[in-house]
Scaffold this motif. Structure first.
Motif, PDB file in Angstrom:
ATOM      1  N   SER A  18       0.847  -1.182   0.000  1.00  0.00           N
ATOM      2  CA  SER A  18       0.000   0.000   0.000  1.00  0.00           C
ATOM      3  C   SER A  18       0.890   1.243   0.000  1.00  0.00           C
ATOM      4  O   SER A  18       1.759   1.391   0.850  1.00  0.00           O
ATOM      5  CB  SER A  18      -0.887  -0.023   1.245  1.00  0.00           C
ATOM      6  OG  SER A  18      -1.571   1.181   1.375  1.00  0.00           O
ATOM      7  N   VAL A  19       0.698   2.112  -0.987  1.00  0.00           N
ATOM      8  CA  VAL A  19       1.497   3.332  -1.112  1.00  0.00           C
ATOM      9  C   VAL A  19       0.560   4.521  -0.987  1.00  0.00           C
ATOM     10  O   VAL A  19      -0.449   4.596  -1.693  1.00  0.00           O
ATOM     11  CB  VAL A  19       2.214   3.377  -2.485  1.00  0.00           C
ATOM     12  CG1 VAL A  19       2.990   4.664  -2.646  1.00  0.00           C
ATOM     13  CG2 VAL A  19       3.111   2.179  -2.650  1.00  0.00           C
ATOM     14  N   LEU A  21      -1.071   7.993  -1.686  1.00  0.00           N
ATOM     15  CA  LEU A  21      -1.164   8.761  -2.928  1.00  0.00           C
ATOM     16  C   LEU A  21      -0.309  10.016  -2.914  1.00  0.00           C
ATOM     17  O   LEU A  21       0.066  10.525  -3.968  1.00  0.00           O
ATOM     18  CB  LEU A  21      -2.616   9.122  -3.212  1.00  0.00           C
ATOM     19  CG  LEU A  21      -3.514   7.962  -3.615  1.00  0.00           C
ATOM     20  CD1 LEU A  21      -4.941   8.465  -3.826  1.00  0.00           C
ATOM     21  CD2 LEU A  21      -3.007   7.286  -4.868  1.00  0.00           C
ATOM     22  N   SER A  22       0.033  10.514  -1.748  1.00  0.00           N
ATOM     23  CA  SER A  22       0.835  11.732  -1.679  1.00  0.00           C
ATOM     24  C   SER A  22       2.254  11.520  -2.194  1.00  0.00           C
ATOM     25  O   SER A  22       2.939  12.482  -2.537  1.00  0.00           O
ATOM     26  CB  SER A  22       0.882  12.249  -0.237  1.00  0.00           C
ATOM     27  OG  SER A  22       1.492  11.281   0.607  1.00  0.00           O
ATOM     28  N   ILE A  23       2.718  10.285  -2.272  1.00  0.00           N
ATOM     29  CA  ILE A  23       4.074  10.024  -2.745  1.00  0.00           C
ATOM     30  C   ILE A  23       4.135   9.915  -4.263  1.00  0.00           C
ATOM     31  O   ILE A  23       5.202  10.052  -4.864  1.00  0.00           O
ATOM     32  CB  ILE A  23       4.651   8.757  -2.080  1.00  0.00           C
ATOM     33  CG1 ILE A  23       6.164   8.739  -2.203  1.00  0.00           C
ATOM     34  CG2 ILE A  23       4.090   7.505  -2.686  1.00  0.00           C
ATOM     35  CD1 ILE A  23       6.834   7.727  -1.326  1.00  0.00           C
ATOM     36  N   VAL A  24       3.018   9.717  -4.924  1.00  0.00           N
ATOM     37  CA  VAL A  24       2.992   9.532  -6.380  1.00  0.00           C
ATOM     38  C   VAL A  24       3.591  10.731  -7.122  1.00  0.00           C
ATOM     39  O   VAL A  24       4.436  10.547  -8.009  1.00  0.00           O
ATOM     40  CB  VAL A  24       1.569   9.200  -6.870  1.00  0.00           C
ATOM     41  CG1 VAL A  24       1.500   9.194  -8.384  1.00  0.00           C
ATOM     42  CG2 VAL A  24       1.124   7.860  -6.299  1.00  0.00           C
ATOM     43  N   PRO A  25       3.225  11.974  -6.812  1.00  0.00           N
ATOM     44  CA  PRO A  25       3.857  13.105  -7.532  1.00  0.00           C
ATOM     45  C   PRO A  25       5.370  13.167  -7.320  1.00  0.00           C
ATOM     46  O   PRO A  25       6.105  13.538  -8.231  1.00  0.00           O
ATOM     47  CB  PRO A  25       3.182  14.347  -6.943  1.00  0.00           C
ATOM     48  CG  PRO A  25       1.922  13.856  -6.341  1.00  0.00           C
ATOM     49  CD  PRO A  25       2.184  12.437  -5.916  1.00  0.00           C
ATOM     50  N   VAL A  27       7.382  10.560  -6.881  1.00  0.00           N
ATOM     51  CA  VAL A  27       7.966   9.509  -7.719  1.00  0.00           C
ATOM     52  C   VAL A  27       7.958   9.946  -9.182  1.00  0.00           C
ATOM     53  O   VAL A  27       8.950   9.761  -9.900  1.00  0.00           O
ATOM     54  CB  VAL A  27       7.210   8.172  -7.528  1.00  0.00           C
ATOM     55  CG1 VAL A  27       7.666   7.146  -8.532  1.00  0.00           C
ATOM     56  CG2 VAL A  27       7.386   7.665  -6.109  1.00  0.00           C
ATOM     57  N   ILE A  28       6.875  10.543  -9.627  1.00  0.00           N
ATOM     58  CA  ILE A  28       6.790  11.020 -11.015  1.00  0.00           C
ATOM     59  C   ILE A  28       7.852  12.083 -11.276  1.00  0.00           C
ATOM     60  O   ILE A  28       8.529  12.058 -12.308  1.00  0.00           O
ATOM     61  CB  ILE A  28       5.375  11.557 -11.324  1.00  0.00           C
ATOM     62  CG1 ILE A  28       4.383  10.390 -11.348  1.00  0.00           C
ATOM     63  CG2 ILE A  28       5.347  12.326 -12.635  1.00  0.00           C
ATOM     64  CD1 ILE A  28       2.937  10.820 -11.433  1.00  0.00           C
TER      65      ILE A  28
END
Length: 79
Positions: A18-19, A21-25, A27-28
């Protein structure tokens, strides 16, 4: 969460991570920055190879001495 299922002769393991969602930007942004850096390194490498292939007359036309061209062409791509 981790689940293990046993199915007859073989065993398969499924792990779910489980990751937030705040870390997605982040990582991108990291992947984009890495891609941009790789493109920049490739462009430097290609231009330094092209510079090393110029004749002395061509170097004089662009205002660079052969020594300056050799020094620039010998630099690693990451600098």
């Amino acid at each position: 969460m981790s689940t293990i299922s046993v199915d007859g002769e073989h065993q398969s393991k499924r792990v779910t991570i489980s990751v937030p969602l705040s870390i997605v930007p982040i990582v991108i942004l990291f992947v984009k920055s890495l891609w941009d850096w790789m493109e920049t390194c490739g462009a430097k490498r290609r231009s330094r190879i092209a510079l090393s292939e110029l004749t002395d007359d061509q170097l004089a036309d662009i205002g660079i001495t052969p020594a300056e061209a050799r020094r620039e062409a010998s630099r690693p791509y990451w600098r």
